[in-house]
Design a protein around this motif. Sequence first.
Motif, PDB file in Angstrom:
ATOM      1  N   UNK A  42      37.266  11.907  52.993  1.00  0.00           N
ATOM      2  CA  UNK A  42      36.345  10.776  52.876  1.00  0.00           C
ATOM      3  C   UNK A  42      36.298  10.224  51.448  1.00  0.00           C
ATOM      4  N   UNK A  43      37.244  10.649  50.614  1.00  0.00           N
ATOM      5  CA  UNK A  43      37.368  10.102  49.269  1.00  0.00           C
ATOM      6  C   UNK A  43      36.359  10.621  48.256  1.00  0.00           C
ATOM      7  N   UNK A  44      35.850  11.829  48.472  1.00  0.00           N
ATOM      8  CA  UNK A  44      34.905  12.428  47.521  1.00  0.00           C
ATOM      9  C   UNK A  44      35.633  13.414  46.620  1.00  0.00           C
ATOM     10  N   UNK A  45      35.353  13.340  45.320  1.00  0.00           N
ATOM     11  CA  UNK A  45      35.870  14.381  44.446  1.00  0.00           C
ATOM     12  C   UNK A  45      34.999  15.614  44.640  1.00  0.00           C
ATOM     13  N   UNK A  46      35.520  16.764  44.322  1.00  0.00           N
ATOM     14  CA  UNK A  46      34.838  18.025  44.615  1.00  0.00           C
ATOM     15  C   UNK A  46      33.508  18.151  43.873  1.00  0.00           C
ATOM     16  N   UNK A  81      31.801   6.539  58.478  1.00  0.00           N
ATOM     17  CA  UNK A  81      31.479   5.458  59.411  1.00  0.00           C
ATOM     18  C   UNK A  81      30.189   4.709  59.104  1.00  0.00           C
ATOM     19  N   UNK A  82      29.560   5.001  57.973  1.00  0.00           N
ATOM     20  CA  UNK A  82      28.243   4.451  57.672  1.00  0.00           C
ATOM     21  C   UNK A  82      28.230   2.950  57.449  1.00  0.00           C
ATOM     22  N   UNK A  83      27.039   2.401  57.529  1.00  0.00           N
ATOM     23  CA  UNK A  83      26.812   0.976  57.318  1.00  0.00           C
ATOM     24  C   UNK A  83      26.215   0.766  55.937  1.00  0.00           C
ATOM     25  N   UNK A  84      26.302  -0.457  55.443  1.00  0.00           N
ATOM     26  CA  UNK A  84      25.745  -0.770  54.134  1.00  0.00           C
ATOM     27  C   UNK A  84      24.775  -1.948  54.179  1.00  0.00           C
ATOM     28  N   UNK A  91      24.809  -1.709  63.726  1.00  0.00           N
ATOM     29  CA  UNK A  91      25.469  -0.644  62.959  1.00  0.00           C
ATOM     30  C   UNK A  91      24.560   0.577  62.851  1.00  0.00           C
ATOM     31  N   UNK A  92      23.273   0.353  62.632  1.00  0.00           N
ATOM     32  CA  UNK A  92      22.331   1.476  62.576  1.00  0.00           C
ATOM     33  C   UNK A  92      22.322   2.225  63.894  1.00  0.00           C
ATOM     34  N   UNK A  93      22.256   1.477  64.978  1.00  0.00           N
ATOM     35  CA  UNK A  93      22.249   2.107  66.300  1.00  0.00           C
ATOM     36  C   UNK A  93      23.510   2.903  66.566  1.00  0.00           C
ATOM     37  N   UNK A  94      24.659   2.365  66.169  1.00  0.00           N
ATOM     38  CA  UNK A  94      25.922   3.080  66.357  1.00  0.00           C
ATOM     39  C   UNK A  94      25.949   4.365  65.530  1.00  0.00           C
ATOM     40  N   UNK A  95      25.436   4.292  64.291  1.00  0.00           N
ATOM     41  CA  UNK A  95      25.404   5.487  63.444  1.00  0.00           C
ATOM     42  C   UNK A  95      24.482   6.534  64.049  1.00  0.00           C
ATOM     43  N   UNK A  96      23.312   6.126  64.475  1.00  0.00           N
ATOM     44  CA  UNK A  96      22.362   7.075  65.067  1.00  0.00           C
ATOM     45  C   UNK A  96      22.928   7.682  66.350  1.00  0.00           C
TER      46      UNK A  96
END
Length: 163
Positions: A42-46, A81-84, A91-96
């Motif tokens: 997900x593109x996070x550094x450690x 998959x989060x929304x901004x 998008x909120x409903x899909x995430x939930x």
Amino acid sequence: MAKREDMMVKKYNENKARLAGEYFMKGYNCSQAVVAAWAEDVGLDMQTAMRISCGFGGGMGRLREVCGSVSGAVMILGLKFGYTDGSDQQAKGEMYKLIQAFAARFKEENGFDSIVCRELLGLPGASTPQPAQRNGEYYKKRPCRELVELSAGLLGEFVEVQE
């Protein structure tokens, strides 16, 4: 945002499960272990992965609320998959919906029908902020490693892995 069905690959990821278990055994908390196992995907550094997830261990700071491994999985799903846009109700409903689907799978697989730390561990609620000493006895009486591996592995059903 893609539909949930498009996101699912229906594949338990044994490699991520094993990696998360290894992080847990090195002393990282449940949430950190799951996030660390999926950080690169997900593109996070450690360092960021460890810091952003560190407060969720012990069911959020040893409050024994939502299992840290589930919180870590929720973070990964949000990063993937989060929304901004705060006004995007779809998008909120899909995430939930996605988070609820993950929680349902976790409950289905864990044998406790719960995502609550204290219920999973059979312990009372909030405890001292002092982390438990990790030793053989600790590992014998807690299913934490198995739950960490379960969460990290189940993410494979929800995250498209580019391997």
